[in-house]
Design a protein around this motif. Structure first.
Motif, PDB file in Angstrom:
ATOM      1  N   LEU A  11       0.811  -1.234   0.027  1.00 41.87           N
ATOM      2  CA  LEU A  11      -0.016  -0.069   0.118  1.00 41.87           C
ATOM      3  C   LEU A  11       0.895   1.362   0.023  1.00 41.87           C
ATOM      4  CD1 LEU A  11      -2.750  -0.947   2.792  1.00 41.87           C
ATOM      5  CD2 LEU A  11      -3.058  -0.643   0.227  1.00 41.87           C
ATOM      6  N   LEU A  49      -4.186   3.405   0.068  1.00 40.79           N
ATOM      7  CA  LEU A  49      -3.680   3.592   1.435  1.00 40.79           C
ATOM      8  C   LEU A  49      -4.651   4.876   1.913  1.00 40.79           C
ATOM      9  CD1 LEU A  49      -1.461   3.106   3.616  1.00 40.79           C
ATOM     10  CD2 LEU A  49      -0.155   4.915   2.530  1.00 40.79           C
ATOM     11  N   ILE A  50      -4.697   5.828   1.181  1.00 39.04           N
ATOM     12  CA  ILE A  50      -5.472   7.044   1.635  1.00 39.04           C
ATOM     13  C   ILE A  50      -6.696   6.634   1.963  1.00 39.04           C
ATOM     14  CG2 ILE A  50      -6.445   9.429   0.991  1.00 39.04           C
ATOM     15  CD1 ILE A  50      -3.013   9.311   1.187  1.00 39.04           C
ATOM     16  N   THR A  51      -7.345   5.782   1.300  1.00 34.29           N
ATOM     17  CA  THR A  51      -8.878   5.347   1.579  1.00 34.29           C
ATOM     18  C   THR A  51      -8.847   4.746   2.882  1.00 34.29           C
ATOM     19  OG1 THR A  51      -9.150   4.850  -0.755  1.00 34.29           O
ATOM     20  CG2 THR A  51     -10.795   3.640   0.999  1.00 34.29           C
ATOM     21  N   PHE A  52      -8.026   3.914   3.157  1.00 33.25           N
ATOM     22  CA  PHE A  52      -7.802   2.873   4.388  1.00 33.25           C
ATOM     23  C   PHE A  52      -7.645   3.885   5.580  1.00 33.25           C
ATOM     24  CE2 PHE A  52      -6.568  -1.098   2.075  1.00 33.25           C
ATOM     25  CZ  PHE A  52      -7.765  -1.663   2.417  1.00 33.25           C
ATOM     26  N   ILE A  53      -6.808   4.799   5.339  1.00 28.20           N
ATOM     27  CA  ILE A  53      -6.338   5.936   6.607  1.00 28.20           C
ATOM     28  C   ILE A  53      -7.586   6.671   6.898  1.00 28.20           C
ATOM     29  CG2 ILE A  53      -4.958   7.788   7.367  1.00 28.20           C
ATOM     30  CD1 ILE A  53      -2.525   6.562   5.481  1.00 28.20           C
ATOM     31  N   GLN A  54      -8.211   7.325   5.825  1.00 29.83           N
ATOM     32  CA  GLN A  54      -9.478   8.031   5.956  1.00 29.83           C
ATOM     33  C   GLN A  54     -10.515   7.359   6.729  1.00 29.83           C
ATOM     34  OE1 GLN A  54      -9.554  11.153   5.516  1.00 29.83           O
ATOM     35  NE2 GLN A  54      -8.233  11.830   3.887  1.00 29.83           N
ATOM     36  N   LYS A  55     -11.026   6.107   6.159  1.00 28.78           N
ATOM     37  CA  LYS A  55     -11.780   5.286   7.039  1.00 28.78           C
ATOM     38  C   LYS A  55     -11.372   5.016   8.285  1.00 28.78           C
ATOM     39  CE  LYS A  55     -14.279   3.973   3.148  1.00 28.78           C
ATOM     40  NZ  LYS A  55     -15.749   4.375   2.906  1.00 28.78           N
ATOM     41  N   GLY A  56     -10.064   4.916   8.775  1.00 32.85           N
ATOM     42  CA  GLY A  56      -9.617   4.637   9.914  1.00 32.85           C
ATOM     43  C   GLY A  56     -10.090   5.637  10.846  1.00 32.85           C
ATOM     44  N   LEU A  57      -9.684   6.892  10.287  1.00 32.17           N
ATOM     45  CA  LEU A  57      -9.832   8.348  11.068  1.00 32.17           C
ATOM     46  C   LEU A  57     -11.591   8.197  11.283  1.00 32.17           C
ATOM     47  CD1 LEU A  57      -8.117  11.018   9.330  1.00 32.17           C
ATOM     48  CD2 LEU A  57      -8.317  10.479  11.835  1.00 32.17           C
ATOM     49  N   GLN A  58     -12.305   8.064  10.186  1.00 32.42           N
ATOM     50  CA  GLN A  58     -14.009   8.101  10.451  1.00 32.42           C
ATOM     51  C   GLN A  58     -14.160   7.056  11.659  1.00 32.42           C
ATOM     52  OE1 GLN A  58     -14.562   7.624   6.173  1.00 32.42           O
ATOM     53  NE2 GLN A  58     -16.782   8.381   6.969  1.00 32.42           N
TER      54      GLN A  58
END
Lengths: 77, 77, 77, 77
Positions: A11, A49-58
């Motif tokens: 990723l 990677l960005i998608t995962f991190i953003q969803k993680g933040l949510q």
């Protein structure tokens, strides 16, 4: 469900290529031996990677709201 | 809530250092000009990148379950 | 007598290690595929690159002096 | 006449660029802080590192021949 190191590294590697960090992608590809991993690059969507991190933040935000609600409810009892 | 590029880059940089990818960390630090970002490294907990990605995965799983439930409910109507 | 690219690259690689440029040595080792060259590292003395360059400089200086003498002699004829 | 580290590093850096080792050139440029050196790149001819090394080799060969001649002469005395 958990990610393997190889998956995390892939990723990151992909993010570097997508973001124009070509020299870092080269170093990281070598150092993490990305070529020896068994990841099928075609199955990884762009920007993963960005998608995962953003969803993680949510998720973390929702967790934090749920915890606050729980505390309010506990206080009522 | 969204992450800036600097924040994403810092998470990656920190992951590399924590995982022993010292040469990649050097390249990436240079190429992404990490030293010029205004991130306070001390505020970033160890393993932060992995934590975000794992939570992101959990979020995606929950989303997918919710969507399945929605579809079942729609089918009942 | 001529040096092969592999030999030049090995001299550079060794210089980097000896001079503390560890990240560059890693990148260059990967990019020039030093591990696949057939150079016997033990046969290369410490500081070899610098020695060659310094001797090259001396050679160029001597060449230049010889040329000047030649010109003086030509002028006399 | 001696070369400074900055000069040696610049010769190497230039060689990497000329030979297509772009990732190594990036790492080495960063690690040796080439941008902070005061070398005027325009004064360095293409292939300078190779030229120096080749001339150095020639010098060493000549030195070795001269030494052999000296030994022969000593043996005659």
């Amino acid at each position: 469900m958990a990610l393997s190191s190889d998956e995390v590294n892939f990723l990151i590697y992909r993010y570097m290529l997508e973001s124009g960090f070509q020299h870092s992608a080269f170093s990281f590809g070598s150092e993490s031996m990305i070529a020896k991993s068994s990841i099928n690059g075609e199955s990884v969507p762009p920007g993963a990677l960005i998608t995962f991190i953003q969803k993680g933040l949510q998720y973390i935000e929702i967790e934090s709201q749920v915890n606050q609600e729980d505390e309010k409810l506990s206080a009522l009892r």
